[in-house]
Design a protein around this motif. Structure first.
Motif, PDB file in Angstrom:
ATOM      1  N   THR A 203       1.449  -1.062  -0.209  1.00 35.24           N
ATOM      2  CA  THR A 203       0.236   0.060   0.252  1.00 35.24           C
ATOM      3  C   THR A 203       0.780   1.320   0.166  1.00 35.24           C
ATOM      4  OG1 THR A 203      -0.103   0.017   2.982  1.00 35.24           O
ATOM      5  CG2 THR A 203      -1.843  -0.939   1.211  1.00 35.24           C
ATOM      6  N   ARG A 204       2.484   0.993   0.596  1.00 33.08           N
ATOM      7  CA  ARG A 204       3.051   2.335   0.369  1.00 33.08           C
ATOM      8  C   ARG A 204       4.794   1.185   0.111  1.00 33.08           C
ATOM      9  NH1 ARG A 204       3.818   4.313   6.127  1.00 33.08           N
ATOM     10  NH2 ARG A 204       5.444   5.687   6.069  1.00 33.08           N
ATOM     11  N   VAL A 205       5.168   2.487  -0.358  1.00 34.10           N
ATOM     12  CA  VAL A 205       6.684   2.307  -1.073  1.00 34.10           C
ATOM     13  C   VAL A 205       7.570   2.854  -0.524  1.00 34.10           C
ATOM     14  CG1 VAL A 205       7.846   1.107  -2.810  1.00 34.10           C
ATOM     15  CG2 VAL A 205       5.973   0.806  -3.308  1.00 34.10           C
ATOM     16  N   VAL A 206       8.185   2.446   0.442  1.00 33.46           N
ATOM     17  CA  VAL A 206       9.678   3.356   0.885  1.00 33.46           C
ATOM     18  C   VAL A 206      10.499   3.226  -0.038  1.00 33.46           C
ATOM     19  CG1 VAL A 206      11.050   3.782   3.187  1.00 33.46           C
ATOM     20  CG2 VAL A 206       8.258   3.336   3.469  1.00 33.46           C
ATOM     21  N   VAL A 207      11.250   4.324  -0.418  1.00 38.10           N
ATOM     22  CA  VAL A 207      12.437   3.492  -1.365  1.00 38.10           C
ATOM     23  C   VAL A 207      13.815   4.206  -0.891  1.00 38.10           C
ATOM     24  CG1 VAL A 207      13.435   4.382  -3.750  1.00 38.10           C
ATOM     25  CG2 VAL A 207      11.033   4.175  -3.133  1.00 38.10           C
ATOM     26  N   MET A 208      14.587   3.005  -0.297  1.00 35.42           N
ATOM     27  CA  MET A 208      16.113   3.466   0.089  1.00 35.42           C
ATOM     28  C   MET A 208      16.707   3.596  -1.047  1.00 35.42           C
ATOM     29  SD  MET A 208      15.041   1.673   3.646  1.00 35.42           S
ATOM     30  CE  MET A 208      16.959   1.831   4.674  1.00 35.42           C
ATOM     31  N   ALA A 209      17.860   4.466  -0.431  1.00 36.23           N
ATOM     32  CA  ALA A 209      19.167   4.430  -1.201  1.00 36.23           C
ATOM     33  C   ALA A 209      20.652   4.138  -0.475  1.00 36.23           C
ATOM     34  CB  ALA A 209      19.669   6.007  -2.065  1.00 36.23           C
ATOM     35  N   ALA A 210      21.314   3.778  -0.987  1.00 39.16           N
ATOM     36  CA  ALA A 210      22.931   3.112  -0.127  1.00 39.16           C
ATOM     37  C   ALA A 210      24.027   4.766   0.427  1.00 39.16           C
ATOM     38  CB  ALA A 210      23.576   2.130  -0.783  1.00 39.16           C
ATOM     39  N   ARG A 211      25.193   3.819   1.002  1.00 42.29           N
ATOM     40  CA  ARG A 211      26.012   4.795   1.391  1.00 42.29           C
ATOM     41  C   ARG A 211      25.272   6.175   1.118  1.00 42.29           C
ATOM     42  NH1 ARG A 211      27.618   0.912  -2.173  1.00 42.29           N
ATOM     43  NH2 ARG A 211      27.200   1.789  -3.370  1.00 42.29           N
ATOM     44  N   PRO A 212      25.195   7.058   2.444  1.00 45.83           N
ATOM     45  CA  PRO A 212      24.772   5.841   3.976  1.00 45.83           C
ATOM     46  C   PRO A 212      23.525   5.393   3.424  1.00 45.83           C
ATOM     47  CG  PRO A 212      24.329   7.920   4.407  1.00 45.83           C
ATOM     48  CD  PRO A 212      25.506   8.027   3.259  1.00 45.83           C
ATOM     49  N   GLY A 213      22.556   4.498   3.618  1.00 42.03           N
ATOM     50  CA  GLY A 213      21.938   4.456   3.872  1.00 42.03           C
ATOM     51  C   GLY A 213      20.243   5.500   4.327  1.00 42.03           C
ATOM     52  N   ARG A 214      19.488   5.246   3.662  1.00 45.81           N
ATOM     53  CA  ARG A 214      18.239   6.404   4.053  1.00 45.81           C
ATOM     54  C   ARG A 214      17.587   6.410   2.705  1.00 45.81           C
ATOM     55  NH1 ARG A 214      21.974   7.999   0.050  1.00 45.81           N
ATOM     56  NH2 ARG A 214      21.433   9.069  -1.724  1.00 45.81           N
ATOM     57  N   VAL A 215      16.221   7.270   3.369  1.00 46.34           N
ATOM     58  CA  VAL A 215      14.744   7.098   2.600  1.00 46.34           C
ATOM     59  C   VAL A 215      14.826   8.493   1.554  1.00 46.34           C
ATOM     60  CG1 VAL A 215      12.700   7.337   3.418  1.00 46.34           C
ATOM     61  CG2 VAL A 215      13.717   5.908   4.658  1.00 46.34           C
ATOM     62  N   ILE A 216      14.483   7.709   0.440  1.00 40.96           N
ATOM     63  CA  ILE A 216      14.627   9.037  -0.201  1.00 40.96           C
ATOM     64  C   ILE A 216      13.619   9.339  -0.869  1.00 40.96           C
ATOM     65  CG2 ILE A 216      17.170   8.196  -1.278  1.00 40.96           C
ATOM     66  CD1 ILE A 216      16.135   6.694  -3.918  1.00 40.96           C
ATOM     67  N   ALA A 217      12.113   8.311  -0.671  1.00 40.07           N
ATOM     68  CA  ALA A 217      10.834   8.675  -1.004  1.00 40.07           C
ATOM     69  C   ALA A 217      10.307   7.903  -0.538  1.00 40.07           C
ATOM     70  CB  ALA A 217      11.117   8.318  -2.732  1.00 40.07           C
ATOM     71  N   ASP A 218       8.988   8.185  -0.306  1.00 41.21           N
ATOM     72  CA  ASP A 218       7.389   7.103   0.470  1.00 41.21           C
ATOM     73  C   ASP A 218       6.583   7.462   0.087  1.00 41.21           C
ATOM     74  OD1 ASP A 218       5.605   6.266   2.328  1.00 41.21           O
ATOM     75  OD2 ASP A 218       6.981   7.367   3.923  1.00 41.21           O
ATOM     76  N   LEU A 219       6.191   6.640  -0.926  1.00 40.98           N
ATOM     77  CA  LEU A 219       5.272   6.647  -2.023  1.00 40.98           C
ATOM     78  C   LEU A 219       4.024   5.519  -2.364  1.00 40.98           C
ATOM     79  CD1 LEU A 219       7.696   5.982  -5.222  1.00 40.98           C
ATOM     80  CD2 LEU A 219       6.105   8.061  -4.201  1.00 40.98           C
ATOM     81  N   ALA A 220       2.634   6.443  -2.158  1.00 36.18           N
ATOM     82  CA  ALA A 220       1.304   5.494  -1.947  1.00 36.18           C
ATOM     83  C   ALA A 220       1.233   4.839  -2.514  1.00 36.18           C
ATOM     84  CB  ALA A 220       0.366   6.702  -1.058  1.00 36.18           C
ATOM     85  N   ILE A 221       0.521   3.553  -3.038  1.00 28.22           N
ATOM     86  CA  ILE A 221       0.407   2.881  -4.136  1.00 28.22           C
ATOM     87  C   ILE A 221      -1.727   2.484  -3.700  1.00 28.22           C
ATOM     88  CG2 ILE A 221       0.459   0.733  -5.331  1.00 28.22           C
ATOM     89  CD1 ILE A 221       3.032   2.054  -5.008  1.00 28.22           C
ATOM     90  N   ASP A 222      -2.264   3.269  -4.405  1.00 28.91           N
ATOM     91  CA  ASP A 222      -3.532   3.296  -4.294  1.00 28.91           C
ATOM     92  C   ASP A 222      -4.639   2.449  -4.929  1.00 28.91           C
ATOM     93  OD1 ASP A 222      -3.513   5.607  -2.921  1.00 28.91           O
ATOM     94  OD2 ASP A 222      -2.914   6.759  -4.514  1.00 28.91           O
ATOM     95  N   ALA A 223      -3.296   1.166  -5.831  1.00 28.73           N
ATOM     96  CA  ALA A 223      -4.038   0.492  -6.423  1.00 28.73           C
ATOM     97  C   ALA A 223      -5.208  -0.106  -5.559  1.00 28.73           C
ATOM     98  CB  ALA A 223      -3.591  -0.354  -7.292  1.00 28.73           C
TER      99      ALA A 223
END
Lengths: 256, 261
Positions: A203-223
């Motif tokens: 229902t929600r995708v939290v996108v992470m990136a490396a070096r250092p590990g962090r959250v870059i996006a937090d998207l709702a998937i409304d389907a």
């Protein structure tokens, strides 16, 4: 149930004793009944974050609250599904599935009833008396999920559970997991490096990136649910995947 | 007997038959005197003729070896569990386990025999010391070789120390333990024979080592060979029993005991 989120992650960072920083500044609130996918390339700290959410390690910075409490409350078991099936080879399938209940003090008969029900739910009813080595990779993963579901957890944590399976088996298990989640109504946190898998399930995708590990996006998937092969084949699905793919690539470029 | 068992037994038996035939042929053709190397026929004959004496001695030696093995298993497993509880305990005491292992039993057996009044108990102690180390070393390694995922699973479900030991660490250690057991059975027998040599117990308590000693002095070489054959056979039987136990415990799940595909 209290109004506090199931999980409240506040400015969490984690640095290993070796000095490697796995995570930095992660804040996240996960509400009851959400299906959250933690998505990112290898090395982005998503597995580390999951083990912090499980209480297997304490974060070196920030804090995590479970249902508003500073430690995982013993009365609210959560399920954990590992990357590998992690079954005890010396115990039959049913005995493996019984384990969480028995460790928590259930008598064997009660645990066995719950184990058989959990095995039936994942389609392994006839394999209760089999040895783990007699099962295929996908069936072992099903047994592992049955074990995680046996205590009727309020929260299920899954660490790339289907990454080692072929695409057919993975899609099928994704379909079924979506089903189980809707049936049982637990909150799920699902770590994956597959964009398709994340968009399909969550229902929600939290996108992470490396070096250092962090959250870059937090998207709702409304389907809408139930989701099945039709969702996986829809244009909206493809658009979402492409969008996330772009964000991941851009973050990787900035870091490089 | 299943065909698979027959196929496992047949090759070593064939080798044994070949060796015995070669031995017989050599002794006969080269006319080797019986007081140097007796023929297999003569050894077999001696085994039958001296059966009362040899069987009693075999019983005594086997008794010492089995009791020593039991002591080594109980002590070894308890020590290994203590080691597995904390790195501190292991670091503090492991060197002494090694010390016990590297000290030749022949050197300390006379002391043990002086210190312990009852000769039988002294013999069991000496043999147990010899058999102890593989049990400690293998079981400790096994108790530490737990799948980290399973360890996390137990932690997540708030398993007690006792639950983690009995339901996770001990089953994980079984294959290693049985490896140690196989080595320990042979060592217990060797320890029993060596200790008997040192103690030189005769009369009622005379084991196979004493028969070998006496037969050597009396130049009764056929009896010496007969006693040797009995010791070797006892070793093979003990080892087979250990292997059977391992198979019974591990046949359903451990790679070492699974049938070939």
């Amino acid at each position: 149930m209290s109004a506090a989120p199931v999980l409240a992650v506040d400015a969490v960072g984690h640095t290993f004793p070796s000095g490697t920083t796995a995570l930095t500044g992660v804040s996240l609130a996960i509400a009851d009944g959400e299906f959250v996918a933690l998505l990112g390339p290898s090395g982005c700290g998503k597995t580390t974050l999951l083990s912090l959410l499980a209480g297997l390690a304490a974060p070196t910075a920030g804090s995590i609250a479970w249902w508003g409490e500073p430690l995982p409350p013993p009365g609210r078991p959560f399920g954990y599904v590992f990357q590998a099936p992690t079954l005890m080879p010396w115990a039959r399938v049913a005995a493996n599935v019984r384990l969480p209940l028995e460790l928590r003090g259930s008598d064997r008969a009660t645990a066995q009833r719950a184990a058989l029900a959990a095995l039936a739910r994942v389609g392994l009813a006839e394999f209760a008396d089999a040895w783990p080595r007699e099962l295929s990779g996908g069936m072992r993963m099903r047994a592992s999920i049955a074990r995680a579901l046996v205590a009727s957890p309020l929260l299920l944590l899954l660490d790339e559970p289907f990454a080692a399976l072929d695409e057919f088996a993975r899609n099928r298990l994704d379909d079924e997991l979506s089903h189980w989640w809707r049936d049982a109504g637990f909150t799920a946190v699902f770590v994956t490096h597959s964009i398709q898998e994340a968009v399909f399930l969550a229902t929600r995708v939290v996108v992470m990136a490396a070096r250092p590990g962090r959250v870059i996006a937090d998207l709702a998937i409304d389907a809408p649910f139930p989701r099945g092969p039709a969702w996986r084949a829809s244009p909206a699905f493809a658009t979402l995947c492409a969008d996330i793919s772009r964000r991941v690539a851009a973050a990787a470029e900035r870091a490089a | 007997m299943t065909p698979r068992l027959a196929w496992r037994l047949l090759p070593p038996l064939a080798v044994a038959a070949l060796l015995v035939a070669a031995w017989q042929a050599w002794v006969t053709l080269a006319a080797v005197p019986a007081y140097i190397v007796p023929s297999p026929r003569l050894v077999a004959h001696t085994l039958v003729a001296d059966r009362a004496l040899l069987a009693a001695s075999l019983g005594i030696t086997l008794g010492v070896a089995l009791q020593a093995l039991a002591v080594a298993l109980v002590v070894g497993v308890l020590v290994a569990i203590a080691f597995a509880q904390s790195r501190w305990i292991e670091a503090s005491f492991y060197p002494y386990a090694v010390l016990l292992q590297v000290t030749p039993i022949v050197a300390i057996a006379p002391l043990v025999i002086i210190w312990v009044k009852d000769t039988h108990v002294a013999l069991v102690l000496c043999a147990a010391v010899v058999a102890l180390f593989p049990v400690i070393a293998n079981t400790t390694l096994g108790l530490r070789s737990v799948d980290p995922g399973l360890r996390d699973l137990f932690r997540l479900n708030r398993a007690t120390r006792w639950q983690t030991l009995t339901r996770l660490a001990i089953p994980s250690a079984l294959p290693y333990f049985f490896g140690g057991l196989r080595v320990a059975t042979g060592l217990a027998l060797i320890g029993a024979v060596v200790a008997e040599f040192v103690a030189g117990t005769g009369g009622q308590g005379a084991g196979l080592a004493y028969q070998i000693l006496m037969a050597g002095i009396q130049l009764n070489v056929p009896r010496l060979f007969a006693a040797l054959v009995l010791i070797a056979a006892a070793g093979v039987v003990l080892f087979s029993c250990a292997s059977l136990l391992a198979w019974l415990a591990l046949r359903h799940w451990h790679e070492s005991e699974l049938p070939p595909r």
